[in-house]
Design a protein around this motif. Sequence first.
Motif, PDB file in Angstrom:
ATOM      1  N   ILE A 258       0.852  -1.182   0.000  1.00 52.71           N
ATOM      2  CA  ILE A 258       0.000   0.000   0.000  1.00 52.71           C
ATOM      3  C   ILE A 258       0.887   1.230   0.000  1.00 52.71           C
ATOM      4  O   ILE A 258       1.912   1.275   0.684  1.00 52.71           O
ATOM      5  CB  ILE A 258      -0.950   0.009   1.229  1.00 52.71           C
ATOM      6  CG1 ILE A 258      -1.829   1.261   1.214  1.00 52.71           C
ATOM      7  CG2 ILE A 258      -0.189  -0.120   2.518  1.00 52.71           C
ATOM      8  CD1 ILE A 258      -2.877   1.284   2.307  1.00 52.71           C
ATOM      9  N   SER A 259       0.553   2.215  -0.806  1.00 50.68           N
ATOM     10  CA  SER A 259       1.341   3.438  -0.848  1.00 50.68           C
ATOM     11  C   SER A 259       0.973   4.335   0.325  1.00 50.68           C
ATOM     12  O   SER A 259      -0.162   4.329   0.811  1.00 50.68           O
ATOM     13  CB  SER A 259       1.109   4.179  -2.170  1.00 50.68           C
ATOM     14  OG  SER A 259      -0.212   4.696  -2.213  1.00 50.68           O
TER      15      SER A 259
ATOM     16  N   LYS B 237       7.445  14.002  -1.530  1.00 50.45           N
ATOM     17  CA  LYS B 237       7.146  13.909  -2.958  1.00 50.45           C
ATOM     18  C   LYS B 237       7.464  12.518  -3.513  1.00 50.45           C
ATOM     19  O   LYS B 237       6.926  12.129  -4.544  1.00 50.45           O
ATOM     20  CB  LYS B 237       7.946  14.970  -3.716  1.00 50.45           C
ATOM     21  CG  LYS B 237       7.537  16.397  -3.356  1.00 50.45           C
ATOM     22  CD  LYS B 237       8.327  17.405  -4.169  1.00 50.45           C
ATOM     23  CE  LYS B 237       7.913  18.838  -3.809  1.00 50.45           C
ATOM     24  NZ  LYS B 237       8.689  19.840  -4.559  1.00 50.45           N
ATOM     25  N   GLU B 238       8.341  11.796  -2.854  1.00 53.00           N
ATOM     26  CA  GLU B 238       8.713  10.456  -3.322  1.00 53.00           C
ATOM     27  C   GLU B 238       7.580   9.468  -3.034  1.00 53.00           C
ATOM     28  O   GLU B 238       6.933   9.544  -1.990  1.00 53.00           O
ATOM     29  CB  GLU B 238       9.987  10.004  -2.613  1.00 53.00           C
ATOM     30  CG  GLU B 238      10.506   8.656  -3.078  1.00 53.00           C
ATOM     31  CD  GLU B 238      11.768   8.251  -2.335  1.00 53.00           C
ATOM     32  OE1 GLU B 238      12.271   7.138  -2.576  1.00 53.00           O
ATOM     33  OE2 GLU B 238      12.224   9.051  -1.489  1.00 53.00           O
ATOM     34  N   THR B 239       7.348   8.551  -3.967  1.00 53.15           N
ATOM     35  CA  THR B 239       6.327   7.516  -3.772  1.00 53.15           C
ATOM     36  C   THR B 239       6.900   6.431  -2.869  1.00 53.15           C
ATOM     37  O   THR B 239       7.852   5.747  -3.231  1.00 53.15           O
ATOM     38  CB  THR B 239       5.900   6.910  -5.120  1.00 53.15           C
ATOM     39  OG1 THR B 239       5.363   7.953  -5.944  1.00 53.15           O
ATOM     40  CG2 THR B 239       4.838   5.836  -4.901  1.00 53.15           C
ATOM     41  N   LEU B 240       6.310   6.300  -1.676  1.00 51.09           N
ATOM     42  CA  LEU B 240       6.790   5.342  -0.686  1.00 51.09           C
ATOM     43  C   LEU B 240       5.752   4.243  -0.496  1.00 51.09           C
ATOM     44  O   LEU B 240       4.559   4.524  -0.391  1.00 51.09           O
ATOM     45  CB  LEU B 240       7.069   6.042   0.651  1.00 51.09           C
ATOM     46  CG  LEU B 240       8.066   7.209   0.587  1.00 51.09           C
ATOM     47  CD1 LEU B 240       8.208   7.863   1.941  1.00 51.09           C
ATOM     48  CD2 LEU B 240       9.418   6.726   0.079  1.00 51.09           C
ATOM     49  N   THR B 241       6.208   3.002  -0.446  1.00 47.98           N
ATOM     50  CA  THR B 241       5.312   1.842  -0.367  1.00 47.98           C
ATOM     51  C   THR B 241       5.591   1.057   0.907  1.00 47.98           C
ATOM     52  O   THR B 241       6.740   0.860   1.283  1.00 47.98           O
ATOM     53  CB  THR B 241       5.507   0.928  -1.590  1.00 47.98           C
ATOM     54  OG1 THR B 241       5.340   1.704  -2.778  1.00 47.98           O
ATOM     55  CG2 THR B 241       4.488  -0.198  -1.582  1.00 47.98           C
ATOM     56  N   LEU B 242       4.506   0.612   1.544  1.00 54.70           N
ATOM     57  CA  LEU B 242       4.596  -0.178   2.772  1.00 54.70           C
ATOM     58  C   LEU B 242       4.074  -1.591   2.522  1.00 54.70           C
ATOM     59  O   LEU B 242       3.252  -1.801   1.632  1.00 54.70           O
ATOM     60  CB  LEU B 242       3.774   0.459   3.904  1.00 54.70           C
ATOM     61  CG  LEU B 242       4.105   1.907   4.277  1.00 54.70           C
ATOM     62  CD1 LEU B 242       3.071   2.437   5.244  1.00 54.70           C
ATOM     63  CD2 LEU B 242       5.491   1.992   4.884  1.00 54.70           C
ATOM     64  N   GLU B 243       4.566  -2.552   3.296  1.00 51.95           N
ATOM     65  CA  GLU B 243       4.032  -3.918   3.317  1.00 51.95           C
ATOM     66  C   GLU B 243       3.293  -4.045   4.648  1.00 51.95           C
ATOM     67  O   GLU B 243       3.907  -4.323   5.681  1.00 51.95           O
ATOM     68  CB  GLU B 243       5.168  -4.940   3.219  1.00 51.95           C
ATOM     69  CG  GLU B 243       4.705  -6.368   3.085  1.00 51.95           C
ATOM     70  CD  GLU B 243       4.299  -6.724   1.658  1.00 51.95           C
ATOM     71  OE1 GLU B 243       3.493  -7.647   1.486  1.00 51.95           O
ATOM     72  OE2 GLU B 243       4.785  -6.064   0.720  1.00 51.95           O
ATOM     73  N   ALA B 244       1.961  -3.802   4.647  1.00 55.43           N
ATOM     74  CA  ALA B 244       1.248  -3.672   5.919  1.00 55.43           C
ATOM     75  C   ALA B 244      -0.227  -3.999   5.734  1.00 55.43           C
ATOM     76  O   ALA B 244      -0.718  -4.172   4.615  1.00 55.43           O
ATOM     77  CB  ALA B 244       1.405  -2.252   6.461  1.00 55.43           C
TER      78      ALA B 244
END
Length: 727
Positions: free
Chosen positions: A576-577, A606-613
Amino acid sequence: MTDRPAQHSAPPSVRRVLTLLVAACIVPIVLVLAVLIINFYRQEEARLVENTLNHARHVSAAADREVRSTQLALQVLASSYLLHERDLRTFHARISAVVDKLHVDSILLLDLDGRILLSTLRPYGSALPQLTDRPLLQRTRSTAMPGVSGIFTGPLVGQPIVTIAVPVIENGKVVMSLNATVTPATLQPLLFEQKFPESWRAGIVDQQFRIITRSHDMARLAGQQLPAELRQPLSRERESAFDSYTLEGKRSLFVYHRSPQTGWTAILGIPHDELTAPLQRSLFWLITLSVIALALGSTCALWLARRVTRSIQALIAPALAVGQAVPLPLPRLYFSEARELGQALQIAARDLQRARADSSESEQRLALAARAAHLGIWTRDLRQQQIWVSQAWRELFGFNAEQPITLDDLLARVHPADRQHVQRTLDSTLYGATRYDMEFRIELASGCQRWISSHGSVEFDRHQRPTLVRGVSLDITSRKQAELDLQQKQKEVTHLARVAMLGELSGALAHELNQPLTAILSNAQAAQRFLGQPAPDLAEVQEILNDIASEDQRAGAIIARLRSLFGKHDAQRQRISAQSLIDSVQHLISNDLIHQRLTLRTELCKETLTLEADPVQLQQVLLNLLMNACDAQSQQIEHSNLIVLRSARVGQTLQLSISDSGGGIPAEALEQIFTPFYTTKARGMGLGLSICRSIVDAHGGRLWAENNSHGGATFHLRLPLAEAAQP
């Protein structure tokens, strides 16, 4: 006439036997030593070649790393928007500022015709020559891949250089080439870093066997091509060794390695006299010491034979008595060491008797303790592939008393979901593991499952090879069931906290649902009026029906968000972003912010950051923190109506910060607020922040709070990014 005792031939004495033995050993030992010396010489030579070849590989790898790092830096510069906008003046200033950091001598830009557009060696706008020989440029243009040249004379510096090039690509086509130049002096530290002996000769040559850099006389030889007697063996294989003469005319052993990336070859030359001198010295001393040792051994053996024989024979009877643990009186002995040995035999006999009694008592105690603790004891012989288990272990795993046990029998009882893990753990004992601890399930013949905790330690022989594994197994089914019950209760408490949060948001959510429902009612009444006319406008009715469908979808989306947040389900992690997570929470709390006349300002990375959650659990954490911030603002008579939500990347983590302008948190309560049932609210349960921290900990993150210097408090939430969580 008296009878005389029969005469028997006397057996050979120890002296005679030792003399014959030494004589019989001399010739074989000499032959063995000769073979060992020859093999030793060959092994030493092979070892020196292999070690030197490793040095050549290190030099080649170091050159490859320098080229790769320079290519990566050039690729970053080649993607600059300044090149796409043809702002070459600004681009010249930028590369001039970073050229020293790249460990190169200059950076230049070429067009496809070989014209030098700019160079860090000249001010911008200076007249620059055009390349006449440009094979690297043509290769870069045709392949659109980075490349490296051989050594040649640079048109700007007039001395030997090598060039590292990357293509500048626009719209899928190569339009220019961005190059970095390196002189032999810049590459020479790659040789000095290896700290070769002064007598060695080290160098790097290009694809045409021209000298790029050299450890000795580099200034004179850089750019020259190697003679044919060196080029011919170098061209046969990618790495090898051969005998030849250095450029100074000294016979040496040459070892080389050619890089598949650059085509450059690292060459090391070791003088022959340096190779053979240590081997000759070793050969001389080995032969000398072997002869001396044999002579001394023979002399000592003959001298001691007669004296040792009597004492050895006298100790035979006491030694045999040790096995029965019955000490015997010592006979007359000739050496103090023999007397001490005899006394040791008597002590050993008494100790053996005592040890047998203690061992029997210890075994009985161990068996009693194991039965009391329901421990199953086992031993696995890794050499014989045999397994011994206690009766308690057989009862624990459901085996009868006579059934032989194999590793396959054990694995067959393990639950299929745990079998691979158990197999890997058992296999680890064969590859250096000293101990292990694991928990797994077994399936009994009756169909029921049982949780087992197994602990083992590995014994090694003197060569550090595993020989034996000992361990115990314990039934932990009751404890595991208690853990599962506790996890279920924790899930229920977390769900109740979400439901409580729904109560706090119910007014705002009712208002949000009322808007689409009111619009649907108004549009439906309008459609009825149009249809009641004698000639209804069907196009207008169609637009009304489209509005009704749109508002219905909007209401459905609101209900779907509520069901996903407050539904009772197990945690399911997915990618999920951070932006979508924040957007979903903003939708849920937007109307509540409006009713309380508060403003939520977001300052997002501004950077697209993604989590594993689990998105639902993280929504619960953010909603709880935002609602706490709203409560903190509303409790102040004069307060700012602004709440700030920030996101930023911190290393391999995402950090979310929620700041309010309320009264802050008492210093003594900064850690207590995360304790279950501790609350500063009049009607709070004291579970919200405790559950939030539990959710964050389960995701491998961290949640903490601190007071702001200007008033209010900030809660920080830090979570690992998805790419950081990969194995």
